[in-house]
Design an enzyme around this catalytic site. Structure first.
Site, short mmCIF file in Angstrom:
data_model
loop_
_atom_site.label_atom_id
_atom_site.label_comp_id
_atom_site.label_asym_id
_atom_site.label_seq_id
_atom_site.Cartn_x
_atom_site.Cartn_y
_atom_site.Cartn_z
CD GLU A 35 33.09 27.52 -10.21
OE1 GLU A 35 33.08 28.73 -9.96
OE2 GLU A 35 32.79 27.01 -11.43
CE LYS A 59 33.82 31.86 -14.57
NZ LYS A 59 33.93 32.24 -12.94
#
Length: 216
Positions: free
Chosen positions: A44, A133
């Site tokens: 990421e 998340k």
């Protein structure tokens, strides 16, 4: 299977997501490559890194065909589109933003918004988010997942912030879909030497493999 779910499947199977922050593009690329060499395939690239879109583009065009490159710290739909056009396969933000969700849905790209309450989680699920998340993970803790999955068993979570090798087992036991690893990966970096990133990544992989053996 749709592209979106292929990506989510890969993230889940690899389980560990390296959250990459660099002072510049060169540092971010080096950290990403070291994490990959250590066995972490999901990367990421955060937009707190200057030139993050260039990092995403270069890694996406690299010879590492099994890298899963995503974009993090995406604060608005415009940045999400830039990331997607640069090659990002998934989008992560520290908050829930409906416009980012719409943009990602338009391109069949998974969106993982940061959520810290059940209200946030339900808002995200309502616009097609598949994995939330959990942020900040250090504040909410592994029990948050277990508690929320009681009334909302179909909710999936990827904690980020506060994940380390000592609590990895607890996150997995409580049902985390995947986990984001940030500062734990780079704590040993000194004077431009990034070899420690690969070492720490290998330690996480070894820990994960041992946990998988226990569950078999």
């Amino acid at each position: 299977m749709l592209q979106k779910y292929e990506v989510l499947k890969e993230i889940h199977n690899h389980y560990l997501v390296a959250v990459i922050r660099g002072k510049n593009t060169e540092e971010a690329i080096e950290i990403a490559k070291q994490a990959y060499e250590g066995g972490i395939h999901s990367l990421e690239i955060t937009f707190s890194t200057p030139g993050a879109e260039a990092v995403i583009s270069e890694l996406s065009r690299s010879s590492y065909s099994d890298m899963i490159i995503g974009a993090g710290t995406v604060l608005d739909a415009e940045t999400a589109r830039i990331a997607i056009m640069s090659g990002a396969k998934y989008i992560v933000s520290p908050h829930f933003d409906q416009q980012i969700a719409f943009m990602c849905n338009r391109y069949a790209v998974p969106y993982m918004p940061g959520c810290g309450s059940v209200t946030d989680v339900m808002s995200a699920l309502s616009v097609g988010v598949d994995v939330v998340k959990l942020f900040p993970g250090s504040l909410l803790g592994p029990s948050f997942i277990k508690d929320v999955k009681g009334p909302i068993p179909h909710a999936e979570f990827m904690p980020s912030g506060g994940v380390n090798i000592n609590n990895l087992e607890q996150w997995k036991k409580n049902g985390a879909f995947a986990v984001g690893i940030g500062s734990a990966l780079t704590k040993g970096v000194t004077n431009g030497d990034y070899c420690s990133v690969q070492k720490v990544a290998r330690e996480f992989i070894e820990k994960l493999n041992s946990l998988m053996e226990e569950y078999r």
